[in-house]
Design a protein around this motif. Sequence first.
Motif, PDB file in Angstrom:
ATOM      1  N   UNK A 280      63.308  59.550  57.747  1.00 19.62           N
ATOM      2  CA  UNK A 280      64.155  58.429  58.294  1.00 19.62           C
ATOM      3  C   UNK A 280      63.324  56.915  58.829  1.00 19.62           C
ATOM      4  N   UNK A 281      62.252  57.664  59.709  1.00 22.19           N
ATOM      5  CA  UNK A 281      61.339  56.586  60.319  1.00 22.19           C
ATOM      6  C   UNK A 281      60.528  55.902  59.121  1.00 22.19           C
ATOM      7  N   UNK A 282      59.973  56.763  58.353  1.00 21.83           N
ATOM      8  CA  UNK A 282      59.154  56.227  57.159  1.00 21.83           C
ATOM      9  C   UNK A 282      59.781  55.100  56.565  1.00 21.83           C
ATOM     10  N   UNK A 283      60.972  55.542  56.129  1.00 17.67           N
ATOM     11  CA  UNK A 283      61.834  54.579  55.246  1.00 17.67           C
ATOM     12  C   UNK A 283      62.146  53.225  56.121  1.00 17.67           C
ATOM     13  N   UNK A 284      62.756  53.450  57.086  1.00 20.20           N
ATOM     14  CA  UNK A 284      63.278  52.201  57.910  1.00 20.20           C
ATOM     15  C   UNK A 284      61.876  51.346  58.108  1.00 20.20           C
ATOM     16  N   UNK A 285      60.864  52.227  58.672  1.00 20.20           N
ATOM     17  CA  UNK A 285      59.842  51.182  59.095  1.00 20.20           C
ATOM     18  C   UNK A 285      59.013  50.659  57.933  1.00 20.20           C
TER      19      UNK A 285
ATOM     20  N   UNK B 255      57.313  50.637  68.553  1.00 22.33           N
ATOM     21  CA  UNK B 255      56.299  49.437  69.026  1.00 22.33           C
ATOM     22  C   UNK B 255      55.849  48.476  68.094  1.00 22.33           C
ATOM     23  N   UNK B 256      55.467  49.013  67.058  1.00 26.85           N
ATOM     24  CA  UNK B 256      55.031  48.020  66.010  1.00 26.85           C
ATOM     25  C   UNK B 256      56.003  47.053  65.415  1.00 26.85           C
ATOM     26  N   UNK B 257      57.222  47.635  65.517  1.00 24.75           N
ATOM     27  CA  UNK B 257      58.530  46.731  65.279  1.00 24.75           C
ATOM     28  C   UNK B 257      58.968  45.579  66.296  1.00 24.75           C
ATOM     29  N   UNK B 258      58.251  45.949  67.253  1.00 23.36           N
ATOM     30  CA  UNK B 258      58.593  44.752  68.597  1.00 23.36           C
ATOM     31  C   UNK B 258      59.865  45.220  69.180  1.00 23.36           C
TER      32      UNK B 258
END
Lengths: 257, 257
Positions: free
Chosen positions: A245-250, A207-210
């Motif tokens: 993975x989410x932490x790093x990618x985001x 969501x944050x990343x659109x």
Amino acid sequence: MTGTDRTQIEPPQDHGPVVILVGAQMGENIGAAARAMMNCGITRMRLVAPRDGWPNPAAEAMSSGALELMPPVEVFATTAEALADINHVYATTARPRDMVKHVLTARGAAEDMHTRIKSGEKTAILFGAERSGLANDDVALAQSIITIPLNPGFSSLNLGQAVLLVCHEFMSAGDATPPKQLPTGDSAPATHDALVNLYERLEDALDDAGFFRSPEMKPSIVRNLRNMLGRAEMTEQEVRTFHGMISVLAGRRTGHD
Amino acid sequence: MTGTDRTQIEPPQDHGPVVILVGAQMGENIGAAARAMMNCGITRMRLVAPRDGWPNPAAEAMSSGALELMPPVEVFATTAEALADINHVYATTARPRDMVKHVLTARGAAEDMHTRIKSGEKTAILFGAERSGLANDDVALAQSIITIPLNPGFSSLNLGQAVLLVCHEFMSAGDATPPKQLPTGDSAPATHDALVNLYERLEDALDDAGFFRSPEMKPSIVRNLRNMLGRAEMTEQEVRTFHGMISVLAGRRTGHD
């Protein structure tokens, strides 16, 4: 499927069928049959009139050590002598015989053997010579015939393969291994709570990343994502990896925007 | 179990799994694998980096004609290339791998394959090299692992035997042969009426010959005889033969008394 852990087995407590090779010609085939038997935990072999006598060095070489681990092979001059102490005899044949006798698949025979052995019967399986198979007089000594359903256009099995299929059906019929399992090693399967927590974390990051460009489509996209990730049946460790993975990618995305 | 009817099969309409041998070393084992596949009606073989290249005369000799009947074997440099068009991959391994992946018995996998193939998926089974088996990177490409439960003290199968067991489970899972049948040839199973008629004939002949020494025991002896003869599940022809035996035996006995 190959492997090297050929450790010494315990002294055989084998209640399986006796395997009787009638008129076997090639020592190699006797050895391959012994190996196949031992693969399936079946250890009692009898030979009727083996062409090259017994013992047979070619058989020992081909057995990959099975013959050394089995009780001594017993040799008889005639099929009737080899069957003297047996209660129920199965004759393997590739072609139909003009005899009124129960014909079992290898699987049907395996179940029949287990039932008979449980009630105290001693069973034996007769295999014929490489080219000719069993003589009709040998088949007539048996109570049942085993015929393995194979490709009718290409049904020729060698002796070792035939012994393997029949013995493997016997082993499988007594085997309790579940047909499907998911070993998770040191980690436990993730709880539902941990999964939903991961899903929500991912959906928030997306969501944050659109990622959800059309708000009305978001619910169905979320359902599809949850279905996909659910099928992975993640462990607790894998859930932690996914969070990472989410932490790093985001984080990276934020850093570069 | 041996046989010679190796007639030309129809052009293969094979919807079975693709069998992929990775890094196979001995041509003989490739040939034995092809023979085992064809025994089970499975005809599509791929090789990944076979040690001795392809074609291989030793493989052709050992296949007993199977390689000539199959579509041409396809050769690839890497496992990933060999799997490019496959939807679901099963990796055969003898030893547990430290991977969280579904582990199926060969039987469980066979049922899974039939289900997937029916719904349009293309399946493949990976077999590793003779000594080393599949590399972990190859196993990681697969969705499922197949492990055949065998005697834990003697579980080493050669490549051709492993292919035979896995392919045979696939064939058996789709096979409708009844596990037990009694072929009666040209003669039909005897009717109940014909059997009772035979029983009474026999009992009369035994009565005349003084077989039933104690009249009070006769009913239970008769029941036992009928039970024994009933288990033989005689055909009409066999009932006639039995009548003939009674006639001759009763006649001879009368003649000599």
